[in-house]
Scaffold this motif. Structure first.
Motif, mmCIF file in Angstrom:
data_model
loop_
_atom_site.group_PDB
_atom_site.id
_atom_site.type_symbol
_atom_site.label_atom_id
_atom_site.label_comp_id
_atom_site.label_asym_id
_atom_site.label_seq_id
_atom_site.Cartn_x
_atom_site.Cartn_y
_atom_site.Cartn_z
ATOM 1 N N GLU A 27 48.228 42.379 40.512
ATOM 2 C CA GLU A 27 46.803 42.029 40.509
ATOM 3 C C GLU A 27 46.450 40.921 41.498
ATOM 4 O OE1 GLU A 27 45.660 40.504 36.645
ATOM 5 O OE2 GLU A 27 47.005 38.800 36.799
ATOM 6 N N HIS A 28 47.410 40.219 42.061
ATOM 7 C CA HIS A 28 47.084 39.096 42.952
ATOM 8 C C HIS A 28 46.890 39.525 44.397
ATOM 9 C CE1 HIS A 28 49.088 35.996 40.019
ATOM 10 N NE2 HIS A 28 48.000 36.554 39.539
ATOM 11 N N GLY A 29 47.267 40.735 44.737
ATOM 12 C CA GLY A 29 47.105 41.206 46.107
ATOM 13 C C GLY A 29 48.274 40.796 46.989
ATOM 14 N N LEU A 84 45.494 28.337 25.155
ATOM 15 C CA LEU A 84 46.967 28.359 25.202
ATOM 16 C C LEU A 84 47.477 29.458 26.124
ATOM 17 C CD1 LEU A 84 47.823 27.789 21.439
ATOM 18 C CD2 LEU A 84 48.155 26.182 23.334
ATOM 19 N N ARG A 85 46.673 30.458 26.370
ATOM 20 C CA ARG A 85 47.061 31.512 27.303
ATOM 21 C C ARG A 85 46.569 31.216 28.730
ATOM 22 N NH1 ARG A 85 47.521 33.597 31.157
ATOM 23 N NH2 ARG A 85 47.618 35.789 31.752
ATOM 24 N N GLU A 86 45.349 30.738 28.828
ATOM 25 C CA GLU A 86 44.750 30.643 30.168
ATOM 26 C C GLU A 86 45.267 29.471 30.995
ATOM 27 O OE1 GLU A 86 40.537 31.052 29.341
ATOM 28 O OE2 GLU A 86 40.703 33.174 29.809
ATOM 29 N N ILE A 103 39.449 36.483 33.932
ATOM 30 C CA ILE A 103 40.682 35.982 34.555
ATOM 31 C C ILE A 103 40.739 34.464 34.352
ATOM 32 C CG2 ILE A 103 40.836 37.816 36.278
ATOM 33 C CD1 ILE A 103 39.530 36.062 38.333
ATOM 34 N N SER A 104 41.926 33.903 34.470
ATOM 35 C CA SER A 104 42.079 32.478 34.166
ATOM 36 C C SER A 104 41.222 31.605 35.075
ATOM 37 C CB SER A 104 43.546 32.068 34.295
ATOM 38 O OG SER A 104 44.326 32.805 33.390
ATOM 39 N N SER A 105 40.986 32.034 36.307
ATOM 40 C CA SER A 105 40.228 31.217 37.267
ATOM 41 C C SER A 105 38.742 31.565 37.281
ATOM 42 C CB SER A 105 40.809 31.427 38.670
ATOM 43 O OG SER A 105 40.773 32.799 38.996
ATOM 44 N N VAL A 127 57.301 29.544 42.050
ATOM 45 C CA VAL A 127 57.247 30.797 42.807
ATOM 46 C C VAL A 127 56.705 31.857 41.866
ATOM 47 C CG1 VAL A 127 58.619 32.576 43.944
ATOM 48 C CG2 VAL A 127 59.131 30.163 44.338
ATOM 49 N N LYS A 128 55.641 32.557 42.310
ATOM 50 C CA LYS A 128 55.009 33.557 41.452
ATOM 51 C C LYS A 128 55.448 34.958 41.858
ATOM 52 C CE LYS A 128 50.743 30.889 40.809
ATOM 53 N NZ LYS A 128 50.857 30.505 39.411
ATOM 54 N N ASN A 129 55.770 35.742 40.871
ATOM 55 C CA ASN A 129 56.031 37.169 41.095
ATOM 56 C C ASN A 129 55.093 37.930 40.175
ATOM 57 O OD1 ASN A 129 58.694 37.246 42.778
ATOM 58 N ND2 ASN A 129 59.004 35.706 41.193
HETATM 59 C C1 MLT Z 1 47.043 34.548 34.965
HETATM 60 O O1 MLT Z 1 47.020 35.647 34.427
HETATM 61 O O2 MLT Z 1 46.854 33.488 34.331
HETATM 62 C C2 MLT Z 1 47.374 34.499 36.432
HETATM 63 O O3 MLT Z 1 47.141 35.701 37.077
HETATM 64 C C3 MLT Z 1 48.320 33.542 36.816
HETATM 65 C C4 MLT Z 1 49.627 33.308 37.533
HETATM 66 O O4 MLT Z 1 50.392 34.140 38.008
HETATM 67 O O5 MLT Z 1 50.029 32.148 37.605
#
Ligand code: MLT
Ligand code: ZN
Length: 479
Positions: free
Chosen positions: A434-436, A336-338, A140-142, A351-353
């Motif tokens: 996936e973020h809950g 470039l993706r992460e 995952i990115s984090s 705002v994230k969806n």
């Molecule tokens: C991602 O895949 O990079 C994340 O889950 C990020 C996001 O929603 O900002």
């Protein structure tokens, strides 16, 4: 910000004696980082921040809190996108950090497993597996900050779900502290174990509302011998999905990641992230990052990706593409993706969806939600990206480049989320892929998961945590 609630003196003294100065923090400056989420959306208070060194200390600390009716907020790397690890503003809770439970105690070649403490970062776990010649496919990115306990508690998904599934699919064994301080030991490394209710799966994804995860046994994979990555310019999500279908036809088992990025979101990465440079001749309306992996080291995977992309170019699906020629280039393409979440954070309020829909509905989702959000807030920057191979799009919106301040934009969060959610619902999707749910999205639970489903969740919560001491205010809306 100050703690508005003093721990009862007896509890204060017991926790201090149990955890010592490294594990019992009450100074504002020591607690500050644990009281705000990384997006700076939520600012809580706490009576103390605890950092137990191991399961035993953690269990004793939780038992003491339970005896005194003090709520507990478990927190891992504090990377939640939905305020899932931030305490409320009452200041009554203690936050328990898992960061000192950092042991990677065992990598087992025969069973392809590793045993890790909750505080091991995902990156450290990946590295430990790689050092042993094995592969932990969760990505995952984090991952540099996110810790295994939190990753499991939130059932994180990420970039490799398309091939290996979510965190849930990688957890063989689990150990957790229950709200009364008892330790639930499910540390079994068994593929088959049909012995009653699947408590392990109940805890995975429960976001710290039922238990605090302290250790896990993770299922590893053999390390791929060959990996190929390409960044492709495409016209839109329709072309991206057609490209996905081509790779699936060519060899479904080789697809390790299949990611989508809108032109708007990529432009933010290029503009705001140091060292990010688009290696294509010109910007495109959208991009796909595809990663293939194989246990064979020969040229067959390279041939597969080159042929499939060549045919896609001929068919007009891909207008330009670049293939990584080295590990450094591979990492450059992944950067470039992460960096999309970080770039959007730097661009202002967003705002994230984090939504999912059936694959076939993704083009409709992007088209309809784009139109609806642009009508709602003129100038809004629609910046979707995400795990298109799983049907999971981060339909993220960034505040207009000018004419609106962050507060004004965030005040429209619910309007934006409701607009997108309405479209997602019509397309048979989910409002959180996936973020809950955390505290940000609890308000959506009654309309999406109401009736028998929410009722059953409340009964489970009540059975395991009758005093509602674990991560109050998360997942379940207050009645
Ligand atoms: C991602 O895949 O990079 C994340 O889950 C990020 C996001 O929603 O900002
Ligand atoms: Zn994601």
């Amino acid at each position: 910000m100050s703690a508005s609630f003093q721990l009862p003196a007896a509890l204060h003294d017991s926790l201090s004696a149990l955890l010592g100065s490294a594990g019992f923090l009450t100074a504002e400056s020591d607690m500050a980082a644990a009281l705000t989420d990384w997006r700076s959306l939520f600012h809580g208070r706490a009576a103390a921040v605890l950092r137990p060194a191991d399961t035993e200390e953690c269990a004793k600390a939780v038992a003491l809190c339970a005896q005194h009716g003090v709520p507990v907020v478990p927190q891992g790397g504090n990377t939640s996108m939905v305020g899932g690890a931030t305490p409320d503003e009452s200041g009554r809770a203690v936050v328990i950090l898992t960061c000192r439970m950092r042991q990677v105690s065992e990598v087992d070649y025969a069973d392809l497993t590793m045993t890790v403490g909750a505080g091991v970062t995902l990156k450290a776990a990946q590295d430990a597996a790689a050092a042993a010649g094995l592969f932990l496919p969760l990505s995952i990115s984090s991952e540099g900050s996110a810790e295994i306990g939190g990753v499991i508690a939130t059932n994180a998904g990420g970039n490799n779900t398309v091939r290996y599934g979510n965190a849930r699919e990688m957890v063989l064994g689990l150990e957790a502290v229950l709200p009364d301080g008892r330790v639930l030991n499910l540390m079994r490394r068994l593929r088959k174990d049909n012995t009653g209710y699947a408590l392990k799966h109940l805890l995975i994804g429960s976001e710290g509302t039922l238990a605090l995860i302290t250790r896990a046994i993770l299922q590893l994979q053999p390390k791929p011998a060959r990996v190929e990555v390409a960044l492709c310019a495409v016209a839109d999500a329709v072309s991206a999905l057609q490209l996905f279908a081509r790779f699936r036809r060519a060899d479904p088992s080789s697809i390790q990641a299949f990611e989508f990025m809108s032109g708007q979101s990529m432009a933010l990465v290029n503009a705001l992230i140091d060292g990010a440079a688009l290696p294509l001749s010109e910007p495109a309306p959208a991009y796909v990052l595809v990663e293939l992996a194989s246990p064979r080291s020969d040229e067959s995977l390279r041939t597969l990706i080159e042929e499939t992309l060549g045919e896609a170019v001929e068919a007009g699906l891909v207008s330009d593409a670049v293939l990584a020629e080295s590990e450094a280039q591979r990492q450059g393409l992944w950067k470039l993706r992460e960096e999309h979440a970080e770039a959007q954070k730097r661009a202002g309020a967003s705002v994230k969806n984090d939504v999912s829909v059936p694959l076939s509905a993704i083009p409709a989702l992007i088209e309809e939600a784009t139109k609806a959000c642009e009508a709602l807030i003129p100038g809004i920057r629609v910046a979707p990206f995400g795990h298109i191979g799983d049907g999971n799009i981060h339909f993220n919106l960034v505040q207009p480049a000018r004419g609106m301040d962050p507060g004004e934009f965030l005040a429209r969060s619910h309007d934006i989320m409701d607009t997108v959610a309405g479209i997602v619902k019509r397309l048979d999707g989910s409002f959180s892929a996936e973020h809950g749910v955390g505290q940000l999205k609890t308000y959506l639970m009654p309309s999406w998961r109401g009736g028998a489903e929410l009722d059953m969740m409340r009964r489970i919560k009540n059975a395991i945590d009758p005093e509602c001491l674990f991560n109050p205010g998360k997942i379940l809306p207050t009645e």
